[in-house]
Design an enzyme around this catalytic site. Structure first.
Site, short mmCIF file in Angstrom:
data_model
loop_
_atom_site.label_atom_id
_atom_site.label_comp_id
_atom_site.label_asym_id
_atom_site.label_seq_id
_atom_site.Cartn_x
_atom_site.Cartn_y
_atom_site.Cartn_z
CE LYS A 124 -3.28 1.85 2.51
NZ LYS A 124 -4.81 1.86 3.51
CD GLU A 167 9.38 -5.63 7.23
OE1 GLU A 167 9.07 -4.79 6.95
OE2 GLU A 167 9.27 -5.42 8.66
N GLY A 223 -5.13 -2.94 5.58
CA GLY A 223 -3.82 -3.75 4.41
C GLY A 223 -4.95 -5.00 5.28
NE ARG A 224 -6.26 -4.73 10.86
CZ ARG A 224 -5.72 -3.96 11.17
NH1 ARG A 224 -5.76 -3.50 10.39
NH2 ARG A 224 -6.57 -3.04 11.87
CD GLU A 233 -2.07 -5.94 11.76
OE1 GLU A 233 -0.76 -5.78 11.79
OE2 GLU A 233 -2.59 -5.48 10.33
CG HIS A 257 -2.13 -36.44 15.75
ND1 HIS A 257 -2.52 -38.08 16.20
CD2 HIS A 257 -3.11 -36.42 14.15
CE1 HIS A 257 -3.80 -38.59 15.39
NE2 HIS A 257 -4.05 -37.72 14.48
CE LYS A 277 5.49 -1.05 8.34
NZ LYS A 277 3.64 -0.49 7.62
C1 G6Q Z 1 -2.24 -4.43 7.77
C2 G6Q Z 1 -1.51 -3.34 8.32
C3 G6Q Z 1 0.27 -4.18 8.20
C4 G6Q Z 1 0.43 -3.97 6.59
C5 G6Q Z 1 1.44 -3.88 6.61
C6 G6Q Z 1 2.25 -3.96 5.53
O1 G6Q Z 1 -3.52 -4.29 8.07
O2 G6Q Z 1 -1.36 -2.53 8.28
O3 G6Q Z 1 0.04 -5.89 8.02
O4 G6Q Z 1 -0.68 -4.19 5.83
O5 G6Q Z 1 2.83 -3.49 7.12
O6 G6Q Z 1 2.04 -2.74 4.66
P1 G6Q Z 1 2.16 -1.90 2.88
O7 G6Q Z 1 1.54 -3.33 1.89
O8 G6Q Z 1 2.28 -0.67 2.72
O9 G6Q Z 1 3.46 -2.68 2.45
#
Ligand code: G6Q
Length: 549
Positions: A206, A212, A267-268, A353, A384, A515
């Site tokens: 996003k 990462e 994001g989620r 989250e 198991h 972060k």
């Molecule tokens: C989700 C969070 C988090 C996010 C990641 C990746 O709700 O905000 O999991 O999706 O940190 O972020 P970017 O899409 O900005 O790389």
């Protein structure tokens, strides 16, 4: 807003809990042969059985009263009307618009977002079809065979889980690979499986700044340029999904290969957006749209059904009952379907989250427990491993069992052998957890099977308290639509609980904090001097790392 704990219904529920909490489900079932009929809901072929919970009709009525006193229906309207419900980021949370198959206008800041949503879906359609039918090729003229999705968190878990769940719908000549961890072994192991001429990289971020993802994206870029010795390769082999146009351009990805989305997509909650591009490429756009449709159907159900007929609301309120009245603070998600093996991780993020918050919307510390610790594993594997603790541990773990009635695969006698075994385990577990095994049962069993030796010594070890609650979801088959329904049920469950706790389920400052500190540590690793500005533990860990790297 005064805390929900001061509301009339909450106070009544507390009193009801004091009187009811000694009830055992074994007795509740014995006393009422009709219990199942009273405590299940159905949506099309999806059956939600909540009868194996420590609830009576009074409990449920009071729980629905709590939802009413928390003004749940007003909040649902706030969500669906595109108001800025995520107030700490000044944003709407409009994942429902992404799957609004009715196409009714949804306004954000007075502007209908549906034309833009539909335009991106059409762009995804054209792009995914061209990759699937081989019209769009790599820079050496070969069809794409591997799609490497590089993203993390919300830009990874959803697409990875859905592609894994719907493998039987996947394009036979295309393999999706998901890279998320900045640990170099993740991207390295992925690249070992890739032929540069037939690999498409989908950079899903996003912000397009996540450390990462960008580190992995640049390593993939470097690898591709080394392998193909062609600067033009980036244009053909890289696609971006982001809201950050300038960063995408700076990376060298051409405008046609950028799929945008909007700040009102968290994001989620983003697998329904262009973040789902790797899903669309793998299972095809028609199937992706069925996934959206399943979620949309549940959106309508959630918005329109009365509380007592509402699956997400009932699931949420039963969760509140355990978390806030019984202090059962974990939730185990146990899908009986290998395809759903990533569902527990996906729901872990969706729930933890969203509702892992101790500050209320009013800026004050909440006075009750919020989001549960969510974990799980596909059945029967978990049986198991950790189920022992669910059966006889000192913590009580409410559990969600999830299973499709038909397998995506036919193997064994009549193609059903495996699935009947799987189902017998699915239903046996929830029954065992509910029923337990009394000392008398054990005594009789030992007498029958093991002679008369050491009976009394064995009894406590072999008996089970039972009264361990679970929900069961059964649906006809795992397909795009049923998966969409299931995911939307959980999204709305999380939302309802957030409303009861009066927290903002749509921000994630904890993610940002990690972060922020990582970005302070990184430059220190390249300095010649010792770290001495953090705490002594952090300084020593950094210095030990630097000395030994
Ligand atoms: C989700 C969070 C988090 C996010 C990641 C990746 O709700 O905000 O999991 O999706 O940190 O972020 P970017 O899409 O900005 O790389």
């Amino acid at each position: 807003m005064t805390s929900i704990t001061h509301s009339k219904s909450w106070i009544k529920l507390k009193k009801h809990h004091d009187e009811f909490s000694n009830s055992h489900m074994r007795d509740l079932f014995n006393d009422d042969p009709d219990r199942f009929n009273k405590f299940n809901l159905q949506f099309d072929d999806l059956l939600y059985d909540f009868s194996k919970n420590i609830v009576s009709q009074d409990t449920l009525n009071l729980l629905y009263d709590v939802a009413k006193e928390a003004h749940l229906s007003d909040w649902v309207n706030t969500l669906f009307n595109g108001e800025k419900i995520n107030f700490t980021e000044n944003r709407a949370a409009l994942h429902i618009a992404l799957r609004n198959r009715s196409n009714k206008p949804i306004l954000v800041d007075g502007k209908d977002v549906m034309p833009e949503v539909n335009a991106i879906l059409e762009k995804m359609h054209l792009f995914s079809e061209a990759i699937r039918n081989g019209k769009t090729k790599g820079c050496t003229g070969k069809k794409f065979k591997t799609i490497v999705n590089i993203g993390i968190g919300g830009s990874d878990l959803g697409p990875a889980m859905v592609c894994n769940a719907l493998k039987s719908y996947g394009h036979k000549d295309i393999t999706p690979i998901f890279v998320s961890n900045v640990d170099g072994s993740d991207i390295s192991q992925a690249l070992e499986k890739c032929d540069p001429e037939t690999t498409l990289f989908v950079i899903a971020s996003k912000t397009f700044t996540t450390q990462e993802t960008m580190t992995n994206a640049f390593s993939a870029r470097e690898w591709l340029l080394n392998e193909l010795s062609n600067e033009d390769a980036i244009k053909h082999h890289f696609v971006a999904i982001s809201t950050n146009e300038s960063a995408v351009k700076a990376f060298g990805i051409k405008a046609d290969n950028m799929f945008t989305f909007w700040d009102w997509v968290g994001g989620r909650y983003s697998l329904w957006s262009s973040i789902g591009l790797s899903i669309a490429i793998y299972i095809g756009m028609d199937n992706f749209e069925d996934l959206l449709l399943g979620a949309h159907e549940i959106d309508n159900h959630f918005k329109n059904e009365p509380l007592e007929k509402n699956i997400p609301v009932t699931l949420a309120m039963i969760g509140i009952w355990y978390i806030n009245f019984y202090n059962y603070n974990t939730l185990s998600v146990l899908p009986y379907d290998q395809g759903l093996s990533l569902l527990p991780s996906y729901l872990q993020q969706a729930d933890m989250e969203s509702n892992g918050k101790f500050i209320g919307r009013d800026g004050k510390k909440v006075c009750l427990h919020t989001g549960p610790i969510v974990w799980g594993e596909a059945g029967t594997n978990g049986q198991h491993a950790f189920y022992q603790l669910i059966h006889q541990g000192t913590d009580i773990i409410p559990t969600d069992f999830i299973m499709p009635i038909k397998s995506q695969y036919k193997i064994g006698r009549n193609g059903e052998k495996h699935h009947k075994i799987l189902f017998s385990n699915f239903v046996a577990q929830s029954r065992a957890l509910m029923l337990g095994k009394t000392e008398d049962n054990v005594r009789a069993e030992i007498k029958d099977n093991e002679g008369n030796k050491n009976i009394e010594e064995m009894i406590p070890h072999k008996s089970f308290e039972g009264n361990r609650p679970s929900n069961s979801f059964l649906f006809k088959e795992l397909n795009p639509k049923s998966l969409g329904r299931l995911l939307a049920i959980y999204e709305h469950k999380v939302f309802v609980q957030g409303i009861i706790w009066n927290i903002n389920s749509f921000d994630q400052w904890g993610v940002e904090y990690g972060k922020q500190i990582a970005s302070l540590v990184l430059p220190v690793l390249d300095q010649n001097t010792q770290a001495d500005n953090f705490d002594s533990s952090t300084d020593h860990l950094i210095n030990y790392f630097k000395k030994n790297i």
